[in-house]
Every structure is written in structure tokens, then in C-alpha cells.
Motif scaffolding. Structure first.
Motif, PDB file in Angstrom:
ATOM      1  N   LYS A   1      40.265  45.264  43.069  1.00  0.00           N
ATOM      2  CA  LYS A   1      41.661  44.918  43.381  1.00  0.00           C
ATOM      3  C   LYS A   1      42.226  43.968  42.330  1.00  0.00           C
ATOM      4  O   LYS A   1      43.385  44.103  41.909  1.00  0.00           O
ATOM      5  CB  LYS A   1      41.739  44.270  44.766  1.00  0.00           C
ATOM      6  N   SER A   2      41.415  43.021  41.900  1.00  0.00           N
ATOM      7  CA  SER A   2      41.857  42.049  40.900  1.00  0.00           C
ATOM      8  C   SER A   2      42.130  42.723  39.565  1.00  0.00           C
ATOM      9  O   SER A   2      43.091  42.386  38.871  1.00  0.00           O
ATOM     10  CB  SER A   2      40.805  40.952  40.734  1.00  0.00           C
ATOM     11  N   ALA A   3      41.273  43.689  39.196  1.00  0.00           N
ATOM     12  CA  ALA A   3      41.462  44.408  37.935  1.00  0.00           C
ATOM     13  C   ALA A   3      42.761  45.213  37.962  1.00  0.00           C
ATOM     14  O   ALA A   3      43.493  45.264  36.966  1.00  0.00           O
ATOM     15  CB  ALA A   3      40.270  45.331  37.673  1.00  0.00           C
ATOM     16  N   LEU A   4      43.059  45.828  39.106  1.00  0.00           N
ATOM     17  CA  LEU A   4      44.285  46.619  39.216  1.00  0.00           C
ATOM     18  C   LEU A   4      45.517  45.753  39.007  1.00  0.00           C
ATOM     19  O   LEU A   4      46.420  46.115  38.235  1.00  0.00           O
ATOM     20  CB  LEU A   4      44.351  47.287  40.592  1.00  0.00           C
ATOM     21  N   LEU A   5      45.550  44.589  39.663  1.00  0.00           N
ATOM     22  CA  LEU A   5      46.726  43.716  39.561  1.00  0.00           C
ATOM     23  C   LEU A   5      46.764  42.979  38.224  1.00  0.00           C
ATOM     24  O   LEU A   5      47.789  42.934  37.554  1.00  0.00           O
ATOM     25  CB  LEU A   5      46.725  42.716  40.716  1.00  0.00           C
ATOM     26  N   GLY A   6      45.657  42.356  37.845  1.00  0.00           N
ATOM     27  CA  GLY A   6      45.621  41.585  36.605  1.00  0.00           C
ATOM     28  C   GLY A   6      45.688  42.430  35.360  1.00  0.00           C
ATOM     29  O   GLY A   6      46.091  41.957  34.298  1.00  0.00           O
ATOM     30  N   GLY A   7      45.317  43.710  35.483  1.00  0.00           N
ATOM     31  CA  GLY A   7      45.332  44.591  34.319  1.00  0.00           C
ATOM     32  C   GLY A   7      46.634  45.336  34.121  1.00  0.00           C
ATOM     33  O   GLY A   7      46.810  45.984  33.088  1.00  0.00           O
ATOM     34  N   THR A   8      47.549  45.251  35.104  1.00  0.00           N
ATOM     35  CA  THR A   8      48.776  46.040  34.998  1.00  0.00           C
ATOM     36  C   THR A   8      50.060  45.217  35.100  1.00  0.00           C
ATOM     37  O   THR A   8      51.004  45.470  34.352  1.00  0.00           O
ATOM     38  CB  THR A   8      48.824  47.124  36.094  1.00  0.00           C
TER      39      THR A   8
END
Length: 333
Positions: A183-190
Motif C-alpha cells: 500500500k505504501s509503495a502504491l501511494l508513495g510511488g505515484t
């Protein structure tokens, strides 16, 4: 007397931009999902196209737009360290490199296909891949983009970021459930800006905020590389005019300052007041600059490009989201 004469034409527009920024910050207390930055540019657009469109304001709003964004980029260096990358692991770093490369390539290609000029396509690519308006503020002078082009792309990136900020947290919950890192990768990466990452992750839980910021900070660290590559491309394609025979240092001063402060912050254990103060001042600089951009943006001109701009934003947002989900699953983050 010199300083007085210099600041006299600047003050009216600058103070107006600051007042709008203060109003946006106060309004954000009631609408935290939107955040001060997005509200600042929206308020600026409304006021600039209804009440405050007097020519006397132009000098000050232009100063707030250009200079404050540059100072904001420099201060970001005090808020990040290279050691942060290690907390995500090698998979996290590979994910960031893949998503940034995909977004830059895709946003540039889509922009050119939709008829946007090369400078606008580059700013859209960098703004979405790195850190929103701060990245655009660093890229625009490096490729000699004009104020109108910069303002339009910043508006588009912020509006796109707002939509994604309010939808991605729920998409992440439905796809990844209790997996914190995914979930963190989805938000922090986009998500485009730091404020949008914090606001979006806050809709899930505080732990998601912490880890989403690790991915976001890693993207910010690559700002120097992106600006350098974009400026080189602009030089090769003739977008940037040659300035005499003296060799120009390839990275603008504010990006160099960002890198320098980032290195210092990585090598030395600085008192917490440095990062806290830098974050506070940088946030106010960016919010005031965004208010000025909104005040300077002729919304009638922007609406003339409406359908094309909307399609561009939706295309890039969809690309970012789908690519992030794909890479998260492929890398088993």
C-alpha cells in the motif's frame, strides 16, 4: 533606497499571493483531504480570474511563482537522506526506478501524441514522476519553459494529484489488504506532491504515512538526475539556446543546492530543527508560489484546451496507477 525601489513593485502581488496561501492553509484545516497546496492554486485561479487581475499585481506574483519554487527545491535537501533508500530494500529501489522511467517515458509520449509541445510534455513527465510542482519548478528554467506553460502543467499535475489522492488509498486497501509495504509503495510511488502522499496515506493509517514517505523521498532524491537529463535533452534538440561560448554548469543553482544539502544531511547528524524548519519554510514557499501561479493563470485560455488537458491528465494518471500495481506484483514487494 535601492531595496525600497526594488521591492515597491513586487510587494502588492507578493502580499496577495501570501494572503491567498494563508487562506488556503486555514481552509485546509476544514478540508484536510485537499491540503493547503491544492487549495492555494484553486483559490488563486478563482480570485485571479474574478477579482484580482490588475496589471499592478503581475510583478509580485511572478516573483512569488518563480523564486519561491526555486527556494523550496533547495530546502527539500534538508528533509531527505540517501540512507533512507536502505529502509525500503533493493526491491523498493528497483520499483522506484521502474515506475519513474515508465511515467517519464509514457507521459512524454502521450503528451506529444496529444499535440503538446516538447517543453510541456517534459514538465508533465517530470512533475508526475518526481515531486509535482517542486519538480516542475526545477525543470522549467532548465528547459527554458515560459510561465504560461509552467502554470498550466502545474495546475494539471495538482488537479490530477488531488483525484489520485482521494482514490488510490481505497484502491490500495482493496488490492493489498493488510500488506503495509505494498500500500505504501502504491501511494508513495505515484502521488505527485509530499502533501498528497501524507494526506492520501493518512486515509489508511499512520504506519502507511511513514512507509509511503520512504518511497516518496527516494523519488525526490532523483530530482537532480531528472533535471540533468531533461536539460541535456533540451540542449540536444535545440530547445535551450546557446548562451555564448562559456560552458554552462549543467545543473541549475537551486538543484545543486538541493543535492548539497541532501549530502550534508546524509553524512552528518544535524539537529532536528534543521529538517523541521526546512520543511516548514519549504511548505510555505511552495504554497505561496502555487497561489501566485493560480493568480497568474488565465483560466479562459486554460479552458480552451480543456478536453485535451483532461485527456492528458487521465491518461498519465491511469498509466501511473496501472504501472505501479504491475511492478508491485512482479517484484513481490
Amino acid at each position: 533606497m535601492f531595496l525600497q525601489n526594488k521591492w515597491t513593485p513586487i510587494l502588492p502581488g507578493f502580499l496577495l499571493a501570501l494572503a491567498v496561501a494563508i487562506g488556503a492553509k486555514l481552509l485546509a484545516l476544514l478540508l484536510p483531504q485537499l491540503g493547503g497546496a491544492t487549495l492555494a492554486i484553486l483559490l488563486g485561479i478563482i480570485l485571479g480570474n474574478t477579482v484580482f487581475h490588475q496589471p499592478v499585481l503581475a510583478v509580485g506574483t511572478k516573483f512569488a511563482e518563480s523564486r519561491l519554487l526555486e527556494y523550496s527545491v533547495v530546502l527539500l535537501g534538508f528533509t531527505v537522506t540517501f540512507q533512507t533508500i536502505g529502509e525500503m530494500g533493493i526491491k523498493g529501489l528497483i520499483f522506484i526506478l521502474l515506475i519513474m522511467t515508465t511515467v517519464i517515458t509514457g507521459a512524454y509520449w502521450v503528451g506529444r501524441k496529444l499535440g503538446f509541445n516538447e517543453k510541456m510534455a517534459l514538465m508533465m513527465a517530470g512533475g508526475n514522476a518526481v515531486c509535482g510542482s517542486s519538480a516542475i519548478g526545477a525543470i522549467a528554467p532548465a528547459i527554458d519553459a515560459n510561465d504560461e506553460e509552467k502554470g498550466q502543467i502545474i495546475t494539471l499535475v495538482n488537479l490530477l494529484g488531488t483525484v489520485m489522492m482521494l482514490t488510490l488509498p481505497f484502491l490500495g486497501l482493496s488490492l493489498f489488504g493488510d500488506n503495509l509495504l505494498q500500500k505504501s509503495a502504491l501511494l508513495g510511488g505515484t502521488l505527485q506532491s509530499v502533501g498528497q502522499v501524507v494526506a492520501g496515506a493518512s486515509l489508511i493509517n499512520p504506519e502507511t504515512v511513514k512507509y509511503a514517505m520512504l518511497f516518496k523521498i527516494t523519488r525526490i532524491i532523483f530530482l537532480v538526475v531528472v533535471v540533468f537529463l531533461f536539460e541535456r535533452k533540451a540542449q540536444r534538440t535545440g530547445l535551450v539556446k546557446a548562451k555564448g561560448t562559456k560552458k554552462k554548469f549543467p545543473i541549475p543553482w537551486y538543484v545543486t543546492g538541493f543535492l548539497l544539502f541532501c549530502i550534508i544531511n546524509s553524512l552528518f547528524s544535524l539537529p532536528l530543527i534543521f529538517s523541521e524548519s526546512a520543511h516548514f519554510i519549504s511548505t510555505w514557499f511552495e504554497t505561496t508560489a502555487l497561489a501566485a501561479i493560480g493568480l497568474r493563470l488565465d483560466f479562459c485560455k486554460f479552458l480552451k484546451e480543456g478536453p485535451r488537458f483532461l485527456l492528458y491528465g487521465l491518461s498519465v494518471g491511469t498509466l501511473q496507477t496501472l504501472a505501479a500495481i504491475l511492478f508491485i506484483f512482479l517484484l513481490h514487494i
